[in-house]
Design an enzyme around this catalytic site. Structure first.
Site, PDB file in Angstrom:
ATOM      1  N   LYS A   1      -6.307  15.794  21.118  1.00 52.38           N
ATOM      2  CA  LYS A   1      -5.838  14.987  20.276  1.00 52.38           C
ATOM      3  C   LYS A   1      -5.993  13.534  21.002  1.00 52.38           C
ATOM      4  CE  LYS A   1      -2.475  14.281  16.765  1.00 52.38           C
ATOM      5  NZ  LYS A   1      -1.366  14.999  15.850  1.00 52.38           N
TER       6      LYS A   1
ATOM      7  N   THR B   1      -6.898  43.019  21.797  1.00 46.85           N
ATOM      8  CA  THR B   1      -7.576  41.507  21.880  1.00 46.85           C
ATOM      9  C   THR B   1      -7.720  41.214  23.368  1.00 46.85           C
ATOM     10  OG1 THR B   1      -5.195  40.732  21.814  1.00 46.85           O
ATOM     11  CG2 THR B   1      -6.208  41.248  19.789  1.00 46.85           C
TER      12      THR B   1
ATOM     13  N   TRP C   1      -7.641  13.950  15.687  1.00 43.75           N
ATOM     14  CA  TRP C   1      -8.388  15.427  16.412  1.00 43.75           C
ATOM     15  C   TRP C   1      -9.760  15.170  16.591  1.00 43.75           C
ATOM     16  CZ3 TRP C   1      -4.842  18.446  18.247  1.00 43.75           C
ATOM     17  CH2 TRP C   1      -3.380  18.351  17.406  1.00 43.75           C
TER      18      TRP C   1
ATOM     19  N   GLU D   1      -9.570  41.302  15.455  1.00 41.61           N
ATOM     20  CA  GLU D   1      -9.079  41.880  14.202  1.00 41.61           C
ATOM     21  C   GLU D   1      -9.646  41.682  13.081  1.00 41.61           C
ATOM     22  OE1 GLU D   1      -8.562  39.412  16.734  1.00 41.61           O
ATOM     23  OE2 GLU D   1      -6.226  39.095  17.097  1.00 41.61           O
TER      24      GLU D   1
HETATM   25  P1  AMP Z   1     -12.307  38.078  19.907  1.00 44.38           P
HETATM   26  O1  AMP Z   1     -11.392  38.658  19.110  1.00 44.38           O
HETATM   27  O2  AMP Z   1     -12.251  38.219  21.534  1.00 44.38           O
HETATM   28  O3  AMP Z   1     -13.792  38.723  19.481  1.00 44.38           O
HETATM   29  O4  AMP Z   1     -12.523  36.470  19.705  1.00 44.38           O
HETATM   30  C1  AMP Z   1     -12.281  35.959  18.318  1.00 44.38           C
HETATM   31  C2  AMP Z   1     -12.529  34.194  18.367  1.00 44.38           C
HETATM   32  O5  AMP Z   1     -13.760  34.047  19.014  1.00 44.38           O
HETATM   33  C3  AMP Z   1     -12.319  33.799  16.923  1.00 44.38           C
HETATM   34  O6  AMP Z   1     -11.073  33.489  16.693  1.00 44.38           O
HETATM   35  C4  AMP Z   1     -12.979  32.492  17.545  1.00 44.38           C
HETATM   36  O7  AMP Z   1     -12.188  31.484  17.990  1.00 44.38           O
HETATM   37  C5  AMP Z   1     -14.021  32.677  18.427  1.00 44.38           C
HETATM   38  N1  AMP Z   1     -15.430  33.055  17.770  1.00 44.38           N
HETATM   39  C6  AMP Z   1     -15.981  34.245  17.356  1.00 44.38           C
HETATM   40  N2  AMP Z   1     -17.238  33.912  16.683  1.00 44.38           N
HETATM   41  C7  AMP Z   1     -17.217  32.407  16.635  1.00 44.38           C
HETATM   42  C8  AMP Z   1     -18.230  31.589  16.303  1.00 44.38           C
HETATM   43  N3  AMP Z   1     -19.482  32.147  15.695  1.00 44.38           N
HETATM   44  N4  AMP Z   1     -18.199  30.227  16.326  1.00 44.38           N
HETATM   45  C9  AMP Z   1     -17.220  29.901  16.927  1.00 44.38           C
HETATM   46  N5  AMP Z   1     -16.197  30.366  17.642  1.00 44.38           N
HETATM   47  C10 AMP Z   1     -16.020  31.871  17.278  1.00 44.38           C
END
Ligand code: AMP
Length: 536
Positions: A434, A179, A439, A325
């Site tokens: 907040k 991650t 929110w 994930e």
């Molecule tokens: P990663 O594991 O680095 O790909 O990050 C995943 C995170 O990216 C998710 O939990 C979201 O917070 C954000 N994310 C992914 N796709 C989107 C989307 N289309 N709109 C908003 N947030 C997104």
């Protein structure tokens, strides 16, 4: 009673064989570091991936061993995607945008035995090398190979004839990615053959990417992060032409590839698509793109203004949500029949949502008082489960803050679901503002600020406030040559939001800090503006 169906294992071997046998003449093309375009076919890729698998086994790689890659998107990386799992081993993609010490930590945590490194990335590997215990370093490309490494081409030469896949079962690991969280140590997510095959089939269906043998796919999404959204596997499964940008991610290079290679589907994060949009606006008519070319954009929220801007160029954006994930695709936005006759604004509003969960993915929204209704308003934490959603992290014990007792992944995203089943991400839990006990979604404000014609990019963070606890601060990058003031942005937002949600504070900067995967780096922004005092 059990079914009479065969217990046939789902493996990436099947995808590789299928691509090579049925679509052997379909092309794979990629940009080399010197910008020239190399190309070969699926038949070549299959032969070379099997050679890599045979060479790894001959060199002592055993079932479940990790073999890392430090590579740009290209043909050799695609061979690793298939060849390493074909050896029964685990493809561990390393994020080349991380700091060398972080990569070294990840290599050690994963216990990588071998690594394949692009020749142009050797200077980076040199910085990692003293801190890790990798047994063999294979260098892809034609550049010089140092004494402690060996040439990838020599390693696979003459191998693969009569190669037989190991009988590893469908639940064996085939890939691994850490991650890229902005807090805490990265954690390893381990993908399986079964999860990868199911993900590939599902993202290919018509309402998802609608992938077919007639497509030419450009994955700008890095192969070192979350399997390049699973597209290398899905495209190979259907025999689509695959095109990779190598290290050249500038908008003009990408547009040249799109036009030159007849791309019908391109994938990437919004930050890259912003630069593509600027290039298209700056040079109208310069690139003859395939009619109806579609683009899957995700990884962070796609502002509605971006969807509209590309529509004006005749290019349709499909918005998706996912995580490392979740393999990574969890949902995609597409129109249902009832939206087709709706007016354009309604359609854009639907397309700007994060979309409908893919088949086999369950989602729920959990608030303080339990599961939230799907009314499009009630927000809570998004929790997901399904066959390609991780149920734990590599080597990490029980994690109640990440997984619920009844088996769901806690995403850390704050979201709502509407009655039609469209997901809408409001924010990351950590990024919500907040104010006076209410929110405010930083993502909604960012999208709206980015809808102003003079704004290139904008991020919104919380700053402390003596009366309201927190207030939103908008950090804005203006378009080159554009003149925009805080007052103009405030006016623009007041037309869309209640007054208490609209930031009182705006700062203008030259660039926004980004994560290794192109998202706004809000931890850094919060640090930079820690001492900023609200003007309100
Ligand atoms: P990663 O594991 O680095 O790909 O990050 C995943 C995170 O990216 C998710 O939990 C979201 O917070 C954000 N994310 C992914 N796709 C989107 C989307 N289309 N709109 C908003 N947030 C997104």
């Amino acid at each position: 009673m059990l079914s009479t169906m065969m217990a046939y294992p789902l493996t990436t071997h099947h995808i590789l064989e299928r691509a090579g046998r049925f679509f052997g003449d379909r092309e794979i093309a990629w940009r080399r570091p010197d910008r020239s375009v190399a190309r070969y076919t699926y038949a070549d890729m299959r032969r070379r991936a099997r050679a890599l698998a045979a060479a790894l086994v001959a060199a002592g790689i055993r079932e479940g061993d990790r073999v890392a890659t430090l590579m740009w998107n290209g043909g050799a990386h695609l061979e690793a995607y298939f060849g390493i799992p074909a050896a029964g081993a685990v493809l561990h993609t390393l994020n080349l945008r991380l700091a060398p010490e972080d990569i070294a930590w990840i290599v050690n945590d994963a216990e990588d035995r071998f690594v394949i490194v692009d020749d142009v990335l050797l200077p980076l590997w040199e910085k990692i090398r003293p801190h890790v215990n990798v047994e063999r370093v294979l260098v892809a490309g034609s550049g010089a190979v140092p004494g402690w490494a060996e040439r990838y081409e020599a390693f696979i030469a003459g191998k693969g004839e009569g190669f037989e896949y190991p009988d590893i079962g469908e639940n064996a690991a085939c890939g691994m990615c850490y991650t890229s969280g902005t807090t805490g140590r990265p954690k390893g997510v381990v993908y399986g053959h079964r999860s990868t095959v199911l993900h590939s089939i599902t993202i290919a269906i018509p309402d998802c990417l609608g992938l077919s043998v007639h497509d030419a796919v450009l994955a700008v999404t890095p192969m070192f992060h979350a399997n390049s959204w699973g597209v290398p596997y899905a495209a190979a499964m259907v025999g689509a032409k695959q095109v990779f940008p190598g290290p050249h991610l500038g908008a003009e290079d990408l547009l040249d590839l799109m036009a030159g290679e007849g791309i019908t589907l391109a994938l990437g994060v919004p930050t890259i698509w912003m630069t593509i949009r600027e290039a298209l606006d700056a040079h109208p008519g310069r690139w003859a793109l395939a009619r109806g070319m579609r683009m899957m954009v995700g990884g962070s929220a796609v502002p509605p203004a971006m969807i509209r801007a590309f529509d004006r160029h005749g290019l349709a954006i499909k918005h998706g949500w996912g995580m490392t994930e979740t393999s990574p695709v969890g949902s995609l936005a597409w129109l249902k029949p009832q939206h087709v006759a709706a007016d354009y604004d309604t359609q854009v509003a639907v397309r700007a949502k994060q979309g409908i969960p893919l088949p086999l993915v369950d989602m729920r929204i959990v608030g303080d008082a339990g599961e939230q209704p799907w009314d499009g308003k009630s927000v809570g934490e998004l929790q997901v489960r399904g066959p390609w959603i991780t149920g734990s992290y590599f080597k990490v014990g029980a994690q109640p803050d990440k997984f619920t007792a009844d088996g769901w992944l806690r995403t850390g995203d704050v979201a709502s679901m509407d009655a039609e089943g469209y997901l809408r991400i409001a924010d990351r839990t950590k990024d919500l503002v907040k104010s006076g006990g209410e929110w405010i979604s930083s993502v909604d404000l960012e999208n709206a600020v980015m809808g102003h014609p003079a704004v290139a990019e904008a991020a919104v963070i919380a700053i402390p406030h003596p009366k309201w606890d927190e207030r939103p601060l908008a950090v804005v990058v203006a378009k080159p040559g554009a003149n925009v003031t805080a007052e103009a942005l405030r006016e623009h937002l007041l037309a869309q939001f209640p007054k208490w949600m609209v930031p009182d504070d705006y700062v203008f900067v030259d660039a926004l800090p980004k994560t290794s995967t192109g998202k706004f780096l809000k931890t850094k922004l919060r640090e930079d503006f820690r001492d900023y005092r609200s003007k309100a």
